[in-house]
Design a protein around this motif. Structure first.
Motif, PDB file in Angstrom:
ATOM      1  N   SER A   5       0.829  -1.209   0.000  1.00 32.49           N
ATOM      2  CA  SER A   5       0.000   0.000   0.000  1.00 32.49           C
ATOM      3  C   SER A   5       0.859   1.253   0.000  1.00 32.49           C
ATOM      4  O   SER A   5       0.528   2.247  -0.658  1.00 32.49           O
ATOM      5  CB  SER A   5      -0.924   0.002   1.223  1.00 32.49           C
ATOM      6  N   SER A  40      -5.901  -0.139   4.559  1.00 32.02           N
ATOM      7  CA  SER A  40      -6.323   0.707   3.449  1.00 32.02           C
ATOM      8  C   SER A  40      -7.812   1.000   3.621  1.00 32.02           C
ATOM      9  O   SER A  40      -8.603   0.087   3.853  1.00 32.02           O
ATOM     10  CB  SER A  40      -6.086   0.009   2.102  1.00 32.02           C
ATOM     11  N   HIS A  73      -5.851   1.950  -2.487  1.00 33.27           N
ATOM     12  CA  HIS A  73      -4.664   2.042  -1.627  1.00 33.27           C
ATOM     13  C   HIS A  73      -4.090   3.455  -1.593  1.00 33.27           C
ATOM     14  O   HIS A  73      -2.879   3.652  -1.677  1.00 33.27           O
ATOM     15  CB  HIS A  73      -3.596   1.041  -2.079  1.00 33.27           C
ATOM     16  N   ASN A  79      -3.247   5.681   3.291  1.00 33.66           N
ATOM     17  CA  ASN A  79      -3.436   4.503   4.132  1.00 33.66           C
ATOM     18  C   ASN A  79      -2.962   4.737   5.563  1.00 33.66           C
ATOM     19  O   ASN A  79      -2.359   5.761   5.877  1.00 33.66           O
ATOM     20  CB  ASN A  79      -2.647   3.329   3.525  1.00 33.66           C
TER      21      ASN A  79
END
Length: 475
Positions: A127, A324, A329, A332
């Motif tokens: 992410s 997330s 994503h 985050n």
């Protein structure tokens, strides 16, 4: 708009764009090398099976139009190729829309891989790479001044990354509060490197100092990223130095490297000139096109709206780690090692070629590329490359609830699957696959100096149980 330009951050832009692109290049290479065996058509957790059960809305990916291993390799090749051009700065030499498009394509391609990667791609640094790649897309090219709003948002990203990790620790195991965490961590971390053994044997006062330094760097220093220069540059330098220590003492894929790259968003050319007699890069820019300013402002406003949940999460009693809040994503929550394992358990997978194994049968272990096995093998340096199977073996030893992949892994070893065996360091059954597979659990600890001098072993291990009794394929 003069206020919009951060003309004294040209070196920062070069490091950010080229550094993030280099990590994308590594990530795509790792995907090409490992994805087909782990998640391909005949992988441990086949992506086609996953795609039949989730919609594009749930998990956006180009592979919803159809998955094959050849398509995966093509996506990885295109992503790696574009990333390589960004590393050398080719798109950045053109108009500002060119590196923007290049980074967004790379982001979309890697998002398509991560979103079907299931357990094997369930790591926070996936992410982080996606968010970083999306944001640096709007740093522009050499033909425009670095946008101040993007530089500031990247500092917000570093703040979430560092402060979130610090808060996770304070809310986590007692070992972070009593300053003992790093008396265990160098031995029990997922994948030690060649230096970890030596650092583990340093005095206890040193390890307590490591924890104090970690708390300072993660809970105090991030606030200074938003102060005037040169204080912000000093804060970024402290973060970089602490991350370099983590690079030096462990294998955490590209987590530490991407943090180092991102921290450059707070280092300006003027500070470098003052400290290092650095002449800086050219800061003579033509006027920034209006359309570029509008796009950057719109994107930053969008990202700030998405920042509300991560901001609340930082101060929530039940703080989420590596979460997330949207399927793309973006913006985050981050954090790592809220608790530190105090005892290292390793799962050792062994094969036997006997028709009917007995007490005298020989069981030969499979050696992984990164995780501990052979006690006489020095832990290797792997990062920033990411060995996904090795990492999941560490979680398996901790009692990971999802072990479907391990069941398929055992089947693949019994079948002698070539792709799976390429993930291993050595195939102990080169002529024919074993007839039986078992998995035993061992308590691993570092050898002492005296034990290492006497035996050459880096580890001392003790059997603690059986994870998998001997199994074979139906005959």
């Amino acid at each position: 708009m003069e206020w919009f330009a951060a003309e004294d951050y040209e070196l920062a832009r070069q490091v950010l764009q080229r550094g993030i692109a280099a990590l994308y290049l590594i990530a795509f290479i790792a995907a090409a090398n490992q994805f087909p065996a782990l998640l391909g058509e005949r992988g441990l957790l086949p992506a086609p099976w996953f795609l039949r059960r989730v919609s594009f809305k749930q998990s956006p990916s180009l592979f919803h139009r159809g998955y094959s291993d050849d398509r995966l390799l093509a996506v990885a090749a295109v992503g790696a190729g574009i990333s390589a051009t960004l590393v050398v700065g080719l798109p950045q030499s053109g108009p500002p829309w060119l590196p923007m498009i290049a980074f967004l394509v790379v982001w979309a391609l890697y998002l398509s891989i991560v979103n079907i990667g299931q357990t094997f791609y369930g790591f926070g640094w996936e992410s982080l790479l996606l968010e970083a790649g999306f944001v640096v897309a709007f740093l522009g090219s050499d033909q425009v001044a670095p946008p101040l709003l993007v530089i500031l948002f990247l500092r917000w990203l570093v703040f979430r990354l560092e402060f979130g990790a610090g808060m996770i620790k304070m809310r986590g195991g007692r070992e972070w509060r009593d300053l003992t965490a790093l008396m265990y961590h160098h031995e029990t971390q997922p994948m030690p490197n060649p230096v970890s053994w030596f650092v583990h044997h340093l005095p206890k006062w040193f390890h307590r100092g490591e924890v104090i330094g970690s708390h300072f760097a993660q809970l105090v220093v991030p606030f200074f990223l938003f102060t005037p220069q040169p204080v912000a540059s000093v804060a970024a330098t402290i973060i970089i130095l602490t991350q370099l220590w983590l690079v030096f003492t462990g294998n955490f894929a590209w987590l530490n490297w991407i943090t180092i790259v991102l921290a450059f968003c707070a280092i300006d050319d003027e500070t470098l000139r003052a400290v290092l007699s650095f002449d800086g890069l050219s800061t003579e820019y033509p006027p920034t096109p209006l359309w570029f300013d509008v796009v950057v402002i719109a994107v930053i406003v969008f990202l700030l709206v998405l920042s509300w949940q991560p901001l609340v999460n930082l101060f929530a009693r039940h703080q989420l780690m590596n979460a997330s809040f949207n399927r793309y994503h973006l913006v985050n929550a981050y954090g790592a090692f809220g608790t530190v394992t105090k005892v290292r358990i390793e799962v050792i997978v062994e094969g036997c070629a006997d028709e009917n194994p007995g007490p005298a049968s020989e069981w030969i272990p499979y050696e992984f590329k990164g995780k501990p096995g052979n006690v006489r093998r020095m832990p290797p340096q792997v990062a920033p490359y990411h060995l996904r199977l090795d990492w999941l073996m560490w979680f398996l030893a901790l009692g990971s609830p999802d072990s479907r992949w391990f069941q398929m892994f055992v089947v693949k070893l019994l079948e002698g699957d070539r792709r799976t065996l390429r993930l291993m360091d050595v195939n102990p059954f080169p002529d024919a696959p074993p007839l039986w597979i078992r998995a035993r659990a061992f308590r691993y600890r570092y050898s002492t100096w005296a034990e290492h001098r006497a035996t050459g072993a880096w580890w001392v291990r003790t059997p603690v149980g059986t994870l998998l009794e001997p199994v074979s394929l139906p005959r």
